[in-house]
Design a protein around this motif. Sequence first.
Motif, PDB file in Angstrom:
ATOM      1  N   GLY A  14       0.823  -1.207   0.000  1.00 12.91           N
ATOM      2  CA  GLY A  14       0.000   0.000   0.000  1.00 12.91           C
ATOM      3  C   GLY A  14       0.853   1.251   0.000  1.00 12.91           C
ATOM      4  O   GLY A  14       0.601   2.196  -0.755  1.00 12.91           O
ATOM      5  N   LEU A  15       1.862   1.250   0.827  1.00 13.19           N
ATOM      6  CA  LEU A  15       2.764   2.397   0.900  1.00 13.19           C
ATOM      7  C   LEU A  15       3.373   2.689  -0.464  1.00 13.19           C
ATOM      8  O   LEU A  15       3.369   3.826  -0.941  1.00 13.19           O
ATOM      9  CB  LEU A  15       3.861   2.123   1.932  1.00 13.19           C
ATOM     10  N   GLU A  16       3.885   1.654  -1.100  1.00 13.47           N
ATOM     11  CA  GLU A  16       4.542   1.840  -2.393  1.00 13.47           C
ATOM     12  C   GLU A  16       3.566   2.298  -3.477  1.00 13.47           C
ATOM     13  O   GLU A  16       3.846   3.236  -4.221  1.00 13.47           O
ATOM     14  CB  GLU A  16       5.230   0.542  -2.816  1.00 13.47           C
ATOM     15  N   VAL A  17       2.419   1.654  -3.546  1.00 11.85           N
ATOM     16  CA  VAL A  17       1.465   1.991  -4.608  1.00 11.85           C
ATOM     17  C   VAL A  17       0.859   3.380  -4.383  1.00 11.85           C
ATOM     18  O   VAL A  17       0.754   4.179  -5.319  1.00 11.85           O
ATOM     19  CB  VAL A  17       0.367   0.904  -4.735  1.00 11.85           C
ATOM     20  N   PHE A  18       0.478   3.691  -3.143  1.00 12.23           N
ATOM     21  CA  PHE A  18      -0.053   5.029  -2.857  1.00 12.23           C
ATOM     22  C   PHE A  18       0.983   6.106  -3.178  1.00 12.23           C
ATOM     23  O   PHE A  18       0.650   7.151  -3.733  1.00 12.23           O
ATOM     24  CB  PHE A  18      -0.470   5.163  -1.390  1.00 12.23           C
ATOM     25  N   ALA A  19       2.237   5.868  -2.819  1.00 10.51           N
ATOM     26  CA  ALA A  19       3.289   6.857  -3.061  1.00 10.51           C
ATOM     27  C   ALA A  19       3.513   7.071  -4.554  1.00 10.51           C
ATOM     28  O   ALA A  19       3.787   8.187  -4.991  1.00 10.51           O
ATOM     29  CB  ALA A  19       4.589   6.428  -2.385  1.00 10.51           C
ATOM     30  N   GLN A  20       3.390   6.015  -5.342  1.00  8.76           N
ATOM     31  CA  GLN A  20       3.618   6.117  -6.778  1.00  8.76           C
ATOM     32  C   GLN A  20       2.413   6.667  -7.536  1.00  8.76           C
ATOM     33  O   GLN A  20       2.559   7.434  -8.476  1.00  8.76           O
ATOM     34  CB  GLN A  20       3.981   4.752  -7.356  1.00  8.76           C
ATOM     35  N   ARG A  21       1.209   6.277  -7.122  1.00  7.09           N
ATOM     36  CA  ARG A  21       0.016   6.590  -7.902  1.00  7.09           C
ATOM     37  C   ARG A  21      -0.912   7.610  -7.249  1.00  7.09           C
ATOM     38  O   ARG A  21      -1.849   8.073  -7.883  1.00  7.09           O
ATOM     39  CB  ARG A  21      -0.768   5.310  -8.176  1.00  7.09           C
ATOM     40  N   GLY A  22      -0.669   7.920  -5.980  1.00  6.07           N
ATOM     41  CA  GLY A  22      -1.577   8.819  -5.264  1.00  6.07           C
ATOM     42  C   GLY A  22      -2.754   8.052  -4.702  1.00  6.07           C
ATOM     43  O   GLY A  22      -2.919   6.850  -4.954  1.00  6.07           O
ATOM     44  N   TYR A  23      -3.561   8.721  -3.937  1.00  8.24           N
ATOM     45  CA  TYR A  23      -4.699   8.070  -3.296  1.00  8.24           C
ATOM     46  C   TYR A  23      -5.805   7.745  -4.293  1.00  8.24           C
ATOM     47  O   TYR A  23      -6.305   6.629  -4.348  1.00  8.24           O
ATOM     48  CB  TYR A  23      -5.248   8.967  -2.177  1.00  8.24           C
ATOM     49  N   TYR A  24      -6.177   8.716  -5.095  1.00 10.28           N
ATOM     50  CA  TYR A  24      -7.333   8.548  -5.974  1.00 10.28           C
ATOM     51  C   TYR A  24      -7.064   7.606  -7.151  1.00 10.28           C
ATOM     52  O   TYR A  24      -7.997   7.005  -7.678  1.00 10.28           O
ATOM     53  CB  TYR A  24      -7.827   9.911  -6.458  1.00 10.28           C
ATOM     54  N   ASN A  25      -5.818   7.465  -7.561  1.00  5.19           N
ATOM     55  CA  ASN A  25      -5.485   6.575  -8.673  1.00  5.19           C
ATOM     56  C   ASN A  25      -5.074   5.177  -8.220  1.00  5.19           C
ATOM     57  O   ASN A  25      -4.650   4.365  -9.042  1.00  5.19           O
ATOM     58  CB  ASN A  25      -4.369   7.177  -9.522  1.00  5.19           C
TER      59      ASN A  25
END
Length: 177
Positions: free
Chosen positions: A21-32
């Motif tokens: 979650g940390l990695e994906v949120f950091a890369q794509r943002g919350y909404y994406n």
Amino acid sequence: MGLAMVRLKGKERKEEVLEAGLEVFAQRGYYNTTTALIAEKAGISQPYVFRFFPTKEELFIAVLNRAFDRILQTFKNVESSPEELGSDLVKAYEELSVQYPNEIALQVISIGITEEAIRAAAKTGLSRIRNYALERFKAAGIPDAERNATVFIAMGVMCNISCFLDLPELFTFNENK
């Protein structure tokens, strides 16, 4: 397989979900970001993500809280003289930001999210750090501790933004000028 082993495996899986979650949120943002993307990154099914975190918002808050907890722990580990406290805390934070750049991105991202629960978590996290800095500054006898704690946090937020934007001139300055 014993109950303790099942619990350990569940705890390990939860850690994997948090890290993904940390990695994906950091890369794509919350909404994406979707829980499906996080599940894919963690190598598990989407329903398994929901076993630990019923909503994407709850997962984001858990990851954000982890970032703030890590900052606080880093600051608590700093041993310093009163004269060097501010600069030693900054150095510790700089080292933390190199080791955990996704958490820096997550803090910046959290400021722009409109969901009230996430805004509240970001506000609480920043307040916890500011209050800790204030306690340390007061204990060290730093004059005007309230103002200095606020400036310290403001500089930290600016550093986070500059790291996120890859714009180092926002926080690079020469104290001798």
